[in-house]
Design a protein around this motif. Structure first.
Motif, PDB file in Angstrom:
ATOM      1  N   MET A 127       0.655  18.510 -76.995  1.00 49.29           N
ATOM      2  CA  MET A 127      -1.261  19.166 -77.425  1.00 49.29           C
ATOM      3  C   MET A 127      -1.989  18.239 -78.913  1.00 49.29           C
ATOM      4  O   MET A 127      -3.363  17.774 -78.388  1.00 49.29           O
ATOM      5  CB  MET A 127      -0.864  20.334 -78.359  1.00 49.29           C
ATOM      6  N   ASN A 128      -1.682  17.109 -79.543  1.00 44.48           N
ATOM      7  CA  ASN A 128      -1.750  16.491 -80.415  1.00 44.48           C
ATOM      8  C   ASN A 128      -2.532  15.113 -78.669  1.00 44.48           C
ATOM      9  O   ASN A 128      -3.077  14.576 -79.046  1.00 44.48           O
ATOM     10  CB  ASN A 128      -1.122  15.523 -81.184  1.00 44.48           C
ATOM     11  N   LEU A 170      -5.746  20.722 -83.053  1.00 39.48           N
ATOM     12  CA  LEU A 170      -5.139  20.049 -84.350  1.00 39.48           C
ATOM     13  C   LEU A 170      -5.129  21.197 -85.106  1.00 39.48           C
ATOM     14  O   LEU A 170      -3.922  21.291 -85.921  1.00 39.48           O
ATOM     15  CB  LEU A 170      -5.766  19.359 -85.130  1.00 39.48           C
ATOM     16  N   LEU A 210       4.174  20.015 -78.701  1.00 38.83           N
ATOM     17  CA  LEU A 210       3.289  19.463 -80.039  1.00 38.83           C
ATOM     18  C   LEU A 210       2.657  18.447 -79.807  1.00 38.83           C
ATOM     19  O   LEU A 210       2.205  17.460 -80.164  1.00 38.83           O
ATOM     20  CB  LEU A 210       4.126  19.635 -81.818  1.00 38.83           C
ATOM     21  N   SER A 237      -1.575  23.330 -83.258  1.00 41.72           N
ATOM     22  CA  SER A 237      -0.240  23.095 -83.445  1.00 41.72           C
ATOM     23  C   SER A 237       0.186  22.843 -85.134  1.00 41.72           C
ATOM     24  O   SER A 237       1.183  22.509 -85.141  1.00 41.72           O
ATOM     25  CB  SER A 237      -0.680  20.941 -83.451  1.00 41.72           C
ATOM     26  N   ARG A 238      -1.011  23.316 -85.509  1.00 36.77           N
ATOM     27  CA  ARG A 238      -0.596  23.368 -86.731  1.00 36.77           C
ATOM     28  C   ARG A 238       0.543  25.389 -87.127  1.00 36.77           C
ATOM     29  O   ARG A 238       1.051  25.582 -87.327  1.00 36.77           O
ATOM     30  CB  ARG A 238      -1.699  23.944 -88.342  1.00 36.77           C
ATOM     31  N   MET A 273      -0.561  30.942 -79.029  1.00 36.25           N
ATOM     32  CA  MET A 273      -1.148  30.103 -78.311  1.00 36.25           C
ATOM     33  C   MET A 273      -2.595  30.473 -77.396  1.00 36.25           C
ATOM     34  O   MET A 273      -3.802  30.065 -78.085  1.00 36.25           O
ATOM     35  CB  MET A 273      -0.495  28.732 -78.274  1.00 36.25           C
ATOM     36  N   ILE A 293       1.363  26.527 -84.548  1.00 38.02           N
ATOM     37  CA  ILE A 293       2.774  26.333 -83.800  1.00 38.02           C
ATOM     38  C   ILE A 293       3.918  26.645 -84.161  1.00 38.02           C
ATOM     39  O   ILE A 293       5.117  27.323 -84.255  1.00 38.02           O
ATOM     40  CB  ILE A 293       2.623  25.474 -82.455  1.00 38.02           C
TER      41      ILE A 293
END
Lengths: 291, 303
Positions: free
Chosen positions: B288-289, B220, B285, B223-224, B91, B226
């Motif tokens: 992160m969101n 965002l 996830l 997070s796709r 990341m 990851i």
């Protein structure tokens, strides 16, 4: 363009006003009718479409010049030529010359960024930056790399913008928290902070209530001692109240009626435009018969 | 009329306002039920999935699970340390690679590109298309150009980060453009009218005004990235390594790869480890969101 006796009285009145308020300035101030802009045969095109045609007029130093006329007649287009804001529209093209202190603003060697440093602009809708009041004012001086005490520059600009007393205790608060009228005076103060010599105002009061409008008009009367002001307005009382010279623009349709082009019908001392205009179209407009 | 008179009149059944028929009311209700049903299907599926994963995975979760390396032989001695560390490194590399490139591209397209030129329009359309390309295709691209081919750096951590970067680059460009476009033109005009250059206007007004939107969009997009498995499989992430990556050119694995390896194992014990690893991935996830939501609520500029 007619130069009548009225014009002389305007100049006299202004000189007297200056003498009364600031006697020391008279000796060093230039002759009252010095032209700051000499606009010669200017036409503006957006792509193939001509927005204004063949505008020729002189704008004078230490005067307020009002541009009036119906919507779509090219007043805003014209005022945006004076600080080369039209350069930002890729399809816009300016023909003719605009002399500024004797130099052609549209000469290939002129950098529009340098032009805008000398010619400030205030827009229709107040557009403060989403920063503190202090940083709004300091932005211009900072990008210009102005030397000196920034606090002093900010205070001076806010005082000239007639805003200092209202905001001196909250300089670090966000400008978005101010009222619309305060925001517009902030935008004026911001324009003054870079010490321009001309202030262009594109319908500065159209989003404001009458009280805020009155304050900004008072401010303009103050400012014309040090600056030259060009104002676009839809409010004819405003033009009559504040301006020394008035240019009346109108929309002309071409023969088949498909193309609309703005042009200056009449340019003269404000008193003459509003009481004894030469052109029938001016008279119809200022008396409210059309438009 | 008094209230009592009005009540009496209503009871008498005379009215100037027509009442809704039973049929109309039924149609209204049925439509609402239909919409609610559509929401329900999605939420229910997600709920079942989460329950299933949690039921399998939670009992296996422990500090040991986070700190141990995966074992091929003994499920009880297995953990996700190398996968978790690998994912975090990936990341970071992806962010460092994609943010400057994506924001610069977005600034060019929004502030400089003349939309009347065909090549600028072509770039725009292609970026939209690239955002929709299946991730495995990016894996093949990474394999051909980064692992082998021109760059030939091998199936290492850097290759994984760059491949994921390429994968999310179009998304980052699109969200950054949206954030930049949300800065009203009047701000640019105000800045330019004060004698600021275009670059000063972008750097001091446009980017600060859009930074929250850009950051939210980047998170965002990450997070796709990851959860992506396919591209990392194609470029050759390691299966259950018992070491953390020790540099950009080290072998690596990531959480989705570890999960993939474990679910394939014939031993049921390893499959429930996969569920535990999914829980770990989901927590990362969610974190992160939440950061994205926090940034948006706290710093987003209202114009």
């Amino acid at each position: 363009m007619s130069r009548s006796g009225e014009e002389l009285t305007v100049a006299d009145r202004e000189a007297t006003a200056r003498e009364a308020t600031e006697p020391a300035r008279v000796a060093e101030s230039p002759t009252p009718r010095e032209a700051i802009f000499e606009v010669d045969d200017v036409s503006v095109f957006y792509g193939d479409k001509r927005a204004i045609r063949n505008v020729t007029l002189d704008l004078h130093r230490h005067e307020i010049t009002a541009l009036i006329g119906p919507s779509g007649c090219g007043k805003s287009t014209f005022i945006r030529c004076l600080n080369r804001m039209n350069d930002l529209i890729p399809s816009a093209r300016v023909e003719g010359t605009i002399g500024y202190h004797g130099e052609n603003l549209y000469d290939a060697s002129i950098d529009p960024v340098q032009v805008r440093k000398r010619i400030g602009m205030v827009f229709q809708k107040p557009n403060p930056f989403p920063k503190s009041i202090y940083d709004n004012i300091a932005f211009g001086p900072r990008v210009m790399g102005m030397k000196g005490d920034m606090d002093e520059i900010v205070e001076g600009a806010l005082r000239r913008g007639a805003l200092w007393d209202e905001v001196k205790d909250r300089l670090k608060t966000n400008a978005f928290g101010m009222s619309g009228g305060q925001q517009q005076r902030l935008c004026i103060a911001r324009a003054l902070a870079t010490a321009p010599d001309v202030l262009l105002m594109d319908e500065p009061c159209s989003a404001l209530d009458p009280i805020s409008t009155g304050r900004i008009e008072d401010l303009m009367m103050e400012l014309k001692r040090d600056y030259s002001i060009v104002i676009v307005t839809h409010n004819m009382q405003q033009a009559a109240r504040v301006s020394d010279m008035t240019a009346f623009f109108t929309v002309e349709l071409d023969d088949d009626g498909s193309d609309r082009t703005g042009a200056v019908v009449e340019y003269d001392a404000t008193g003459k435009i509003f009481t004894n205009p030469e052109d029938k179209r001016t008279e119809d407009y200022v008396t409210g018969k059309v438009g | 009329m008094t209230g009592a008179q009005i009540a009496a009149r209503a009871a008498g059944g005379t009215s100037v306002i027509p009442r809704a028929s039973g049929r109309q009311r039924f149609a209204e209700l049925a439509f609402r039920a239909l919409l609610l049903g559509a929401v329900g299907v999605g939420v229910l599926a997600l709920g079942v999935l989460l329950y299933d994963v949690a039921a399998d995975g939670l009992p296996k979760l422990s500090t040991d699970f986070l700190t141990k390396f995966p074992s091929r032989i003994i499920p009880a001695n297995s953990g996700v340390q190398s996968a978790l560390v690998g994912t975090l490194y990936l990341m970071v590399i992806t962010t460092v690679f994609v943010v400057p490139l994506g924001v610069a591209t977005a600034v060019y397209l929004e502030e400089y590109a003349d939309r009347n030129r065909w090549w600028n329009r072509m770039i725009e359309v292609n970026i939209q298309n690239l955002a929709a390309v299946p991730s495995v295709v990016y894996g093949i691209l990474g394999l051909a150009f980064i692992v082998r081919g021109p760059l030939s750096i091998g199936n290492v951590l850097l290759a994984g980060g760059l491949t994921l970067g390429l994968l999310v680059l179009p998304v980052v460009i699109i969200v950054a453009r949206e954030a930049i476009r949300a800065v009203p033109p009047s701000i640019r005009e105000g800045s330019l009218a004060l004698g600021a250059t275009q670059w000063q206007t972008i750097w001091k007004q446009v980017l600060p005004g859009s930074i929250a939107g850009i950051a939210t969009g980047v998170i965002l997009a990450l997070s796709r990235a990851i959860g992506e498995t396919a591209p990392l499989l194609v470029i050759g992430a390691a299966a259950s390594p018992r070491f953390n990556p020790d540099g950009l050119l080290s072998d690596f694995t990531a959480l989705p790869i570890q999960i993939f390896v474990w679910v394939q194992d014939p031993n049921r014990e390893f499959v429930s480890l996969a569920a535990a690893a999914i829980v770990v991935l989901m927590v990362v996830l969610l974190l992160m969101n939440s950061i994205a939501i926090f940034l948006r609520n706290r710093y987003e500029q209202k114009w």
